[in-house]
Write a protein that holds these residues in place. Sequence first.
Motif, PDB file in Angstrom:
ATOM      1  N   ARG A  98       0.812  -1.215   0.000  1.00  0.00           N
ATOM      2  CA  ARG A  98       0.000   0.000   0.000  1.00  0.00           C
ATOM      3  C   ARG A  98       0.848   1.269   0.000  1.00  0.00           C
ATOM      4  NH1 ARG A  98      -5.264   1.080   3.898  1.00  0.00           N
ATOM      5  NH2 ARG A  98      -5.790   3.162   3.099  1.00  0.00           N
ATOM      6  N   THR A  99       1.972   1.262   0.689  1.00  0.00           N
ATOM      7  CA  THR A  99       2.814   2.464   0.745  1.00  0.00           C
ATOM      8  C   THR A  99       3.489   2.751  -0.597  1.00  0.00           C
ATOM      9  OG1 THR A  99       4.668   1.146   1.578  1.00  0.00           O
ATOM     10  CG2 THR A  99       3.262   2.242   3.211  1.00  0.00           C
ATOM     11  N   ALA A 100       3.493   1.757  -1.501  1.00  0.00           N
ATOM     12  CA  ALA A 100       4.088   1.969  -2.825  1.00  0.00           C
ATOM     13  C   ALA A 100       3.064   2.480  -3.838  1.00  0.00           C
ATOM     14  CB  ALA A 100       4.704   0.659  -3.336  1.00  0.00           C
ATOM     15  N   LEU A 101       1.793   2.493  -3.443  1.00  0.00           N
ATOM     16  CA  LEU A 101       0.719   2.886  -4.351  1.00  0.00           C
ATOM     17  C   LEU A 101       0.227   4.288  -4.044  1.00  0.00           C
ATOM     18  CD1 LEU A 101      -1.410  -0.396  -4.150  1.00  0.00           C
ATOM     19  CD2 LEU A 101       0.240   0.206  -5.944  1.00  0.00           C
ATOM     20  N   THR A 102      -0.274   4.972  -5.055  1.00  0.00           N
ATOM     21  CA  THR A 102      -0.949   6.238  -4.790  1.00  0.00           C
ATOM     22  C   THR A 102      -2.281   5.947  -4.106  1.00  0.00           C
ATOM     23  OG1 THR A 102      -2.080   6.220  -6.942  1.00  0.00           O
ATOM     24  CG2 THR A 102       0.053   7.353  -6.817  1.00  0.00           C
ATOM     25  N   THR A 109      -8.635  -0.160  -6.123  1.00  0.00           N
ATOM     26  CA  THR A 109      -8.502  -1.601  -5.881  1.00  0.00           C
ATOM     27  C   THR A 109      -9.464  -2.058  -4.786  1.00  0.00           C
ATOM     28  OG1 THR A 109      -6.167  -1.476  -6.479  1.00  0.00           O
ATOM     29  CG2 THR A 109      -6.892  -3.452  -5.329  1.00  0.00           C
ATOM     30  N   ASN A 110      -9.537  -1.296  -3.713  1.00  0.00           N
ATOM     31  CA  ASN A 110     -10.424  -1.646  -2.611  1.00  0.00           C
ATOM     32  C   ASN A 110     -11.886  -1.594  -3.056  1.00  0.00           C
ATOM     33  OD1 ASN A 110     -10.617  -2.347   0.204  1.00  0.00           O
ATOM     34  ND2 ASN A 110     -11.493  -0.323   0.560  1.00  0.00           N
ATOM     35  N   GLU A 111     -12.234  -0.580  -3.844  1.00  0.00           N
ATOM     36  CA  GLU A 111     -13.607  -0.487  -4.357  1.00  0.00           C
ATOM     37  C   GLU A 111     -13.912  -1.644  -5.299  1.00  0.00           C
ATOM     38  OE1 GLU A 111     -16.460   2.469  -7.030  1.00  0.00           O
ATOM     39  OE2 GLU A 111     -14.500   3.152  -6.369  1.00  0.00           O
ATOM     40  N   CYS A 112     -12.934  -2.013  -6.130  1.00  0.00           N
ATOM     41  CA  CYS A 112     -13.095  -3.154  -7.026  1.00  0.00           C
ATOM     42  C   CYS A 112     -13.461  -4.403  -6.225  1.00  0.00           C
ATOM     43  CB  CYS A 112     -11.804  -3.377  -7.811  1.00  0.00           C
ATOM     44  SG  CYS A 112     -11.783  -4.857  -8.849  1.00  0.00           S
ATOM     45  N   THR A 141     -10.661  -2.190 -15.209  1.00  0.00           N
ATOM     46  CA  THR A 141     -10.204  -1.063 -16.022  1.00  0.00           C
ATOM     47  C   THR A 141      -9.978   0.185 -15.171  1.00  0.00           C
ATOM     48  OG1 THR A 141     -11.378  -1.916 -17.967  1.00  0.00           O
ATOM     49  CG2 THR A 141     -10.783   0.418 -17.988  1.00  0.00           C
ATOM     50  N   LEU A 142     -10.824   0.401 -14.178  1.00  0.00           N
ATOM     51  CA  LEU A 142     -10.672   1.560 -13.304  1.00  0.00           C
ATOM     52  C   LEU A 142      -9.354   1.517 -12.535  1.00  0.00           C
ATOM     53  CD1 LEU A 142     -14.311   1.931 -11.903  1.00  0.00           C
ATOM     54  CD2 LEU A 142     -13.127   3.506 -13.447  1.00  0.00           C
ATOM     55  N   VAL A 143      -8.983   0.335 -12.054  1.00  0.00           N
ATOM     56  CA  VAL A 143      -7.714   0.218 -11.324  1.00  0.00           C
ATOM     57  C   VAL A 143      -6.547   0.479 -12.269  1.00  0.00           C
ATOM     58  CG1 VAL A 143      -6.222  -1.280  -9.959  1.00  0.00           C
ATOM     59  CG2 VAL A 143      -8.703  -1.450  -9.714  1.00  0.00           C
ATOM     60  N   ARG A 144      -6.605  -0.133 -13.443  1.00  0.00           N
ATOM     61  CA  ARG A 144      -5.522   0.065 -14.413  1.00  0.00           C
ATOM     62  C   ARG A 144      -5.426   1.529 -14.833  1.00  0.00           C
ATOM     63  NH1 ARG A 144      -6.813  -3.890 -17.419  1.00  0.00           N
ATOM     64  NH2 ARG A 144      -7.966  -2.754 -19.018  1.00  0.00           N
ATOM     65  N   GLY A 145      -6.567   2.177 -14.974  1.00  0.00           N
ATOM     66  CA  GLY A 145      -6.571   3.590 -15.346  1.00  0.00           C
ATOM     67  C   GLY A 145      -5.944   4.480 -14.294  1.00  0.00           C
ATOM     68  N   THR A 146      -6.213   4.191 -13.026  1.00  0.00           N
ATOM     69  CA  THR A 146      -5.605   5.007 -11.962  1.00  0.00           C
ATOM     70  C   THR A 146      -4.104   4.770 -11.888  1.00  0.00           C
ATOM     71  OG1 THR A 146      -6.115   3.308 -10.283  1.00  0.00           O
ATOM     72  CG2 THR A 146      -7.702   5.119 -10.563  1.00  0.00           C
ATOM     73  N   LEU A 147      -3.667   3.535 -12.182  1.00  0.00           N
ATOM     74  CA  LEU A 147      -2.229   3.270 -12.221  1.00  0.00           C
ATOM     75  C   LEU A 147      -1.563   4.139 -13.287  1.00  0.00           C
ATOM     76  CD1 LEU A 147       0.197   1.206 -11.410  1.00  0.00           C
ATOM     77  CD2 LEU A 147      -0.316   0.250 -13.656  1.00  0.00           C
ATOM     78  N   VAL A 148      -2.104   4.097 -14.501  1.00  0.00           N
ATOM     79  CA  VAL A 148      -1.511   4.839 -15.615  1.00  0.00           C
ATOM     80  C   VAL A 148      -1.585   6.344 -15.371  1.00  0.00           C
ATOM     81  CG1 VAL A 148      -1.739   5.357 -18.080  1.00  0.00           C
ATOM     82  CG2 VAL A 148      -1.970   3.005 -17.276  1.00  0.00           C
ATOM     83  N   GLY A 149      -2.657   6.792 -14.729  1.00  0.00           N
ATOM     84  CA  GLY A 149      -2.875   8.220 -14.567  1.00  0.00           C
ATOM     85  C   GLY A 149      -2.226   8.871 -13.362  1.00  0.00           C
ATOM     86  N   THR A 150      -1.807   8.057 -12.344  1.00  0.00           N
ATOM     87  CA  THR A 150      -1.323   8.682 -11.107  1.00  0.00           C
ATOM     88  C   THR A 150       0.049   8.210 -10.623  1.00  0.00           C
ATOM     89  OG1 THR A 150      -2.331   7.055  -9.598  1.00  0.00           O
ATOM     90  CG2 THR A 150      -3.723   8.891 -10.333  1.00  0.00           C
ATOM     91  N   ASP A 155      10.354   2.007 -10.806  1.00  0.00           N
ATOM     92  CA  ASP A 155      10.358   0.545 -10.750  1.00  0.00           C
ATOM     93  C   ASP A 155       9.031  -0.016 -10.251  1.00  0.00           C
ATOM     94  OD1 ASP A 155      10.848   1.619  -8.264  1.00  0.00           O
ATOM     95  OD2 ASP A 155      12.446   0.228  -7.728  1.00  0.00           O
ATOM     96  N   ILE A 156       8.306   0.734  -9.432  1.00  0.00           N
ATOM     97  CA  ILE A 156       6.985   0.304  -8.976  1.00  0.00           C
ATOM     98  C   ILE A 156       6.066   0.112 -10.183  1.00  0.00           C
ATOM     99  CG2 ILE A 156       4.921   1.008  -7.688  1.00  0.00           C
ATOM    100  CD1 ILE A 156       6.802   2.513  -5.785  1.00  0.00           C
ATOM    101  N   TYR A 157       6.067   1.093 -11.057  1.00  0.00           N
ATOM    102  CA  TYR A 157       5.261   1.038 -12.270  1.00  0.00           C
ATOM    103  C   TYR A 157       5.700  -0.120 -13.159  1.00  0.00           C
ATOM    104  CZ  TYR A 157       2.882   2.770 -16.482  1.00  0.00           C
ATOM    105  OH  TYR A 157       2.091   2.896 -17.599  1.00  0.00           O
ATOM    106  N   ASN A 158       7.009  -0.330 -13.277  1.00  0.00           N
ATOM    107  CA  ASN A 158       7.520  -1.409 -14.126  1.00  0.00           C
ATOM    108  C   ASN A 158       7.025  -2.776 -13.675  1.00  0.00           C
ATOM    109  OD1 ASN A 158      10.634   0.363 -14.305  1.00  0.00           O
ATOM    110  ND2 ASN A 158       9.098   0.270 -15.909  1.00  0.00           N
ATOM    111  N   PHE A 159       7.077  -3.055 -12.367  1.00  0.00           N
ATOM    112  CA  PHE A 159       6.638  -4.359 -11.878  1.00  0.00           C
ATOM    113  C   PHE A 159       5.130  -4.552 -12.058  1.00  0.00           C
ATOM    114  CE2 PHE A 159      10.661  -4.178  -9.363  1.00  0.00           C
ATOM    115  CZ  PHE A 159      11.226  -5.325  -9.901  1.00  0.00           C
TER     116      PHE A 159
END
Length: 313
Positions: A98-102, A109-112, A141-150, A155-159
């Motif tokens: 969780r500390t590595a995520l926005t 993810t939690n809402e999903c 798609t919502l989780v993936r979208g927030t990853l790409v957008g925020t 390296d967090i993004y890469n993994f």
Amino acid sequence: MLGKSAGGLFWMFRYLERSENLARLLEAGFRIALTRSSAASSEWQSVIATAGVTEGFIARHSEYNAPNVVNFLLRDRDNTSSVRTVIEQARTNARLVRTALTREVWEATNECWMVLDQVLQRPIRERDLPSVLATIKQQSTLVRGTLVGTMLRNDIYNFARLGTFIERSDNTARILDVKYYVLLPSLSHVGSSLDNVQWETILRSVSANRSYRWLNGEDINPTSIADFLILDRSMPRSIAHCMEEIVDNLDQLSERYGERSICAEQATEIFSKLDRRPIDSILATGLHEFLKGFIQDTGQLSGQIEQDYRFYS
């Protein structure tokens, strides 16, 4: 990054991608079962085979039909690959990192998990299946979208992206491997409306129907579909595009850590087998053999990624 955190991100996004892939696979099976009612049982069997859970299904069910297959793949907690199970696993991994995520990625993810846990509480009726599958795809798609957008492109993004594209490439290969031969038309059906519906369903199962038609018009045939889903790098769910993304993210990790990893070399070698290769050469040597080899290669690559970056340390 600690190996445990890298592994959590990798598997979080593998599980999220798997939930969406299962929804698309079920949607395709449902469409074909409706158009080929006489062959519905064999179609549901192919769905289970594509998902790679035949042994677990047989242990619990004696008949391939819509209720059994749908609820096994969506709700069964004893099925480690059911949507309900993998979404729970995705959330568990998200909590670990969780500390590595926005905040936005964690909340999505939690809402999903909360939405799908509620939706999958009860057995899915056939009339409700399309809306349930749409909800699963939307939440992923919502989780993936927030990853790409925020998220920072680090390296967090890469993994996270590695998990997505390893899972996606494996799914596309499995769908093609099972469906290509199951749906090869008999001579009496070539060019018929039934023939077109069957091939269109393969494209829909990987969200490729509209984009395929943009490039190929109404020319729906096995060779061009295989070419599109294997070799077309402009198609985001094609095998070649996924491998290109995997190579790119592993190269970025190698640059960040100042050392060329074994898995980066493996990924480059796998991609070299696809890059600028004509589809005719793949078909000439055997599509099944090619796809089987690719699935084995990506399985080994996934294991090497875990080993190189010490996911369990």
